[in-house]
Design an enzyme around this catalytic site. Structure first.
Site, PDB file in Angstrom:
ATOM      1  CG  HIS A   1      -5.114   4.092   0.916  1.00 56.77           C
ATOM      2  ND1 HIS A   1      -4.694   2.800   0.742  1.00 56.77           N
ATOM      3  CD2 HIS A   1      -6.335   4.160   0.338  1.00 56.77           C
ATOM      4  CE1 HIS A   1      -5.617   2.116   0.082  1.00 56.77           C
ATOM      5  NE2 HIS A   1      -6.624   2.913  -0.168  1.00 56.77           N
TER       6      HIS A   1
ATOM      7  CB  SER B   1      -9.102   1.041  -0.208  1.00 59.84           C
ATOM      8  OG  SER B   1      -8.332   1.195  -1.358  1.00 59.84           O
TER       9      SER B   1
ATOM     10  CG  ASP C   1      -2.181   0.702   1.085  1.00 56.97           C
ATOM     11  OD1 ASP C   1      -3.255   0.083   1.089  1.00 56.97           O
ATOM     12  OD2 ASP C   1      -2.104   1.940   0.920  1.00 56.97           O
TER      13      ASP C   1
END
Lengths: 623, 87
Positions: free
Chosen positions: A89, A411, A32
């Site tokens: 994220h 996600s 990620d």
């Protein structure tokens, strides 16, 4: 995650059954945007040294320290040379999969609860492949991350990254990396994509990848608007309190001196006149440019969104209304002399109908392999609170710094399934990736198409249904597909000669029978076939199930739910004497093909009175 | 001669790592690359190598170099490195 795990039945702390010793030995690789290593979700307090099997390193670059929770870090991005999360994220997804349980977490008091991963005792290895802005996530970096994660001996890979559509396997780095991971017994969990509700928008298409769609949970963030003539409800995560004060309302269309009506009603950049919006609430027909009104001195904004089912964070008071509610508000404004309203601070409600697949969640059918159903499974993806990076603003032109934030997308649903897969593996450490995937799919909560206007794609929206971590521990029977089964599957797709020999690494060559095998006969936990529209069809699926129930023998009887298809299962009874025993059966489906762009589905359920092994059967006609 | 802007990063996927213990992925990648680009120094061409769990490398190539590589017996596929998105 302060409510999503409880929503799906994985209770907090000791109220959930856990195998702590094995859980602590589990390593989840997260490919990620890196992590914020100082987050409490990644604290190493109370953890022993990394598991003996660990072959990775902590090379997170300058100013990045690992610990016994965050045991590994590598980065494949340039400047800055660090695995530190510059987007928030990666911290969010890693903490959702395997973050520590951190109590009293909220977003400025909203969504309060314990932020935790599916396996809080597990370890995390970080593979940073994304940076903000134009850098993005390069596929040569993603492939390098897989190369390392597999060799570092992670147990499972979670990757919430994808393209806009599927690619042929030999040009799809996530499919390539996941194939070699599967060969080493590592399951790869991948987000389905956020290009829904368009058909054929799912980008993660390989059968050896576990593809995850997104749904809501029973908790929702709502932002009430109090009009002069009563209340209405909007969506957003608004933490700004205007103390219920009512302000004049102006529509973007009436607040411009430079743009056309069409541009101004959208509050397009450069269109709003500060003299006309200062101190007012601005109505915008689009959710795209909320900051424009703020920059012109508006105190708040009310915007219209086609998909108002999800609350987002904004840097000033905003409430998002569905088209219908927005138009009601507009008619109030247009019929009232001095229209006023108050935008209240958000609240959380816990009676939202759920799970409903999210409109943004990418849909099937599978453009690369029409007879493999994608997405596979659904998990919470909307309005998830999890770890974030205080170095990153929580929304556009936002000056706040938060350690936990609310994010939405596939996600977020992907690491939920990665956490459940890891949880499952702690009870069944020797299960292969396909067994883990099968157990989660065949024990999923059924979902149905009627619960949301965007659901007309049914199984192409939610796959086998919503993940159920507790039921998945005891699936009864599983559908196994080994590396050689996948090699045979590739033979059926004309991967022959040099390609197959190189990919398999063991000089495999396709037998005549394998070359003629149909992709739908891969031993997959769902059954899917594309047929000609409105024409009679008759087709057969070949499947084999493995008994994973320990102890006494079991008799499984077949039942087919969903009447529109004519389905014949042979044999209809499977007698399983011992654990790991395998039995094969055929499923013959006949009828008239649905109209183009439509599907018809049923479910095959093998039941022994204790276990219910449910598989979707989907027949569809492409356009 | 192909100049700089004709080159882009391609991924050269070569499948599983050969089981032979004497197989040296990096020297194999270097020799393939040297053959194709016709230069001994591959420094500013080689972007990454994949050598721990599967076989391959990423390099800056021209379209014609890409074609030559894709036709090689030891190469499964050659495709451009793209940018994917967080979801």
């Amino acid at each position: 995650t302060t409510s999503s795990w409880s929503f799906m039945g994985l209770k907090e702390g000791k109220r959930a059954r856990r195998n702590n010793l094995i859980e602590s030995d589990t390593i989840i690789g997260v490919i990620d945007s890196g992590v914020y290593p100082e987050s409490e979700s990644f604290s190493g307090k109370g953890f022993g040294p990394p598991p003996k099997k660990w072959k990775g390193v902590c090379e997170g670059g300058k100013n990045f320290t690992c610990n016994n929770k965050l045991i590994g870090a590598r980065y494949y991005t340039q400047y800055p040379d660090s695995a530190r999360d510059l987007m928030g994220h990666g911290s969010h997804t890693a903490s959702t999969a395997a973050g520590n349980a951190v109590k009293h977490v909220s977003f400025y008091g909203l969504g309060n609860g314990t932020a935790r991963g599916g396996v809080p005792a597990a370890r995390i290895a970080v593979y940073k492949v994304c940076n903000p802005g134009a850098s993005g996530c390069t596929t040569d970096g993603i492939l390098a991350a897989f190369d390392d994660a597999i060799a570092d001996k992670v147990d499972l890979i979670s990757i919430s990254i994808g393209g806009d559509n599927g690619s042929p396997f030999e040009a799809d780095p996530i499919a390539i990396g996941a194939f070699h991971a599967m060969g080493k017994g590592i399951l790869t969990v991948n987000s389905a994509g956020n290009s829904g509700p368009e058909p054929s928008s799912v980008a993660s298409v390989a059968p050896w990848i576990f593809t995850v769609a997104a749904s809501n949970t029973n908790r929702a963030f709502v932002t009430k608007i109090v009009l002069g003539n009563g209340k209405t409800i909007g969506r957003s995560v608004n933490t700004f309190d205007l103390n219920g004060t009512k302000y004049p309302i102006v529509h973007g269309k009436s607040a411009t001196s430079t743009c056309s009506d069409d541009a101004a009603r959208l509050c397009s950049p450069g269109c709003l006149d500060s003299k006309l919006v200062k101190g007012k609430i601005v109505l915008c027909d689009s959710v795209q440019n909320p900051e424009v009104a703020k920059d012109m001195g508006a105190v708040a904004s009310i915007v219209k969104s086609q998909y108002a089912e999800v609350a987002m964070i904004f840097s000033f008071p905003v409430s998002v209304l569905s088209e219908k509610k927005y138009n009601t508000l507009l008619s109030y404004v247009n019929s009232t002399k001095n229209p006023k309203a108050a935008v209240l601070r958000s609240e959380t409600i816990f009676n939202q109908r759920a799970p409903i697949v999210a409109s943004y969640s990418s849909r099937g059918p599978n453009t690369i392999i029409p007879d493999i159903l994608k997405p596979d499974i659904t998990a919470p993806g909307s309005e998830i609170i999890a770890a974030y990076s205080p170095d990153v603003p929580p929304s556009l032109s936002d000056t706040r710094h938060v350690k936990y934030s609310v994010e939405t997308g596939t996600s977020m649903s992907c690491p939920h399934v990665a956490g459940v897969a890891a949880y499952l593996k702690t009870f069944h450490p020797r299960w292969s990736p396909s067994m883990i995937q099968s157990a989660i799919m065949t024990t999923a909560w059924p979902m149905n198409a009627s619960t949301s206007p965007f659901n007309q794609m049914a199984e192409f929206a939610y796959g086998a249904g919503h993940v159920d971590p507790i039921a998945a521990i005891h699936p009864g029977l599983v559908y196994e597909a080994s590396k050689s089964d996948h090699i045979a599957f590739l033979c059926g797709l004309n991967y022959t000669g040099k390609k197959l020999r190189l990919i398999s690494g063991d000089g495999s060559i396709c037998t005549k029978e394998q070359t003629k095998s149909l992709p739908r006969n891969l031993n997959y936990p769902s059954m899917t076939a594309q047929v000609s529209a409105s024409k009679p069809f008759k087709l057969t699926f070949y499947r084999t199930v493995t008994n994973v129930r320990k102890g006494k023998a079991a008799t499984y009887k077949a039942k087919v739910v969903g009447s529109k298809l004519k389905v014949k299962v042979v044999p209809e009874v499977l007698f399983m004497k011992s654990v790991h025993e395998k039995k094969s059966f055929t499923v013959t489906v006949s009828g008239t093909g649905p109209e183009a762009d439509n599907l018809v589905s049923a479910h095959l359920i093998w039941s022994d009175g204790v276990h219910s092994v449910r598989s979707p059967i989907v027949v569809y006609a492409a356009n | 001669a192909d100049n700089e802007q004709d080159k882009q990063v391609y991924i050269v996927y070569m499948g599983a790592l050969p089981a032979r213990v004497d197989y040296m992925p990096m020297s194999h990648h270097a020799s393939i690359l040297q053959d194709v680009i016709g230069e001994s120094s591959i420094e500013d061409r080689l972007v990454r190598t994949y050598k721990r769990s599967f076989n391959g490398f990423a390099a800056r190539l021209t379209e014609s170099e890409r074609e030559i590589l894709a036709s090689m017996d030891e190469v499964v596929s050659v495709f451009p490195s793209k940018k994917l998105k967080l979801q």
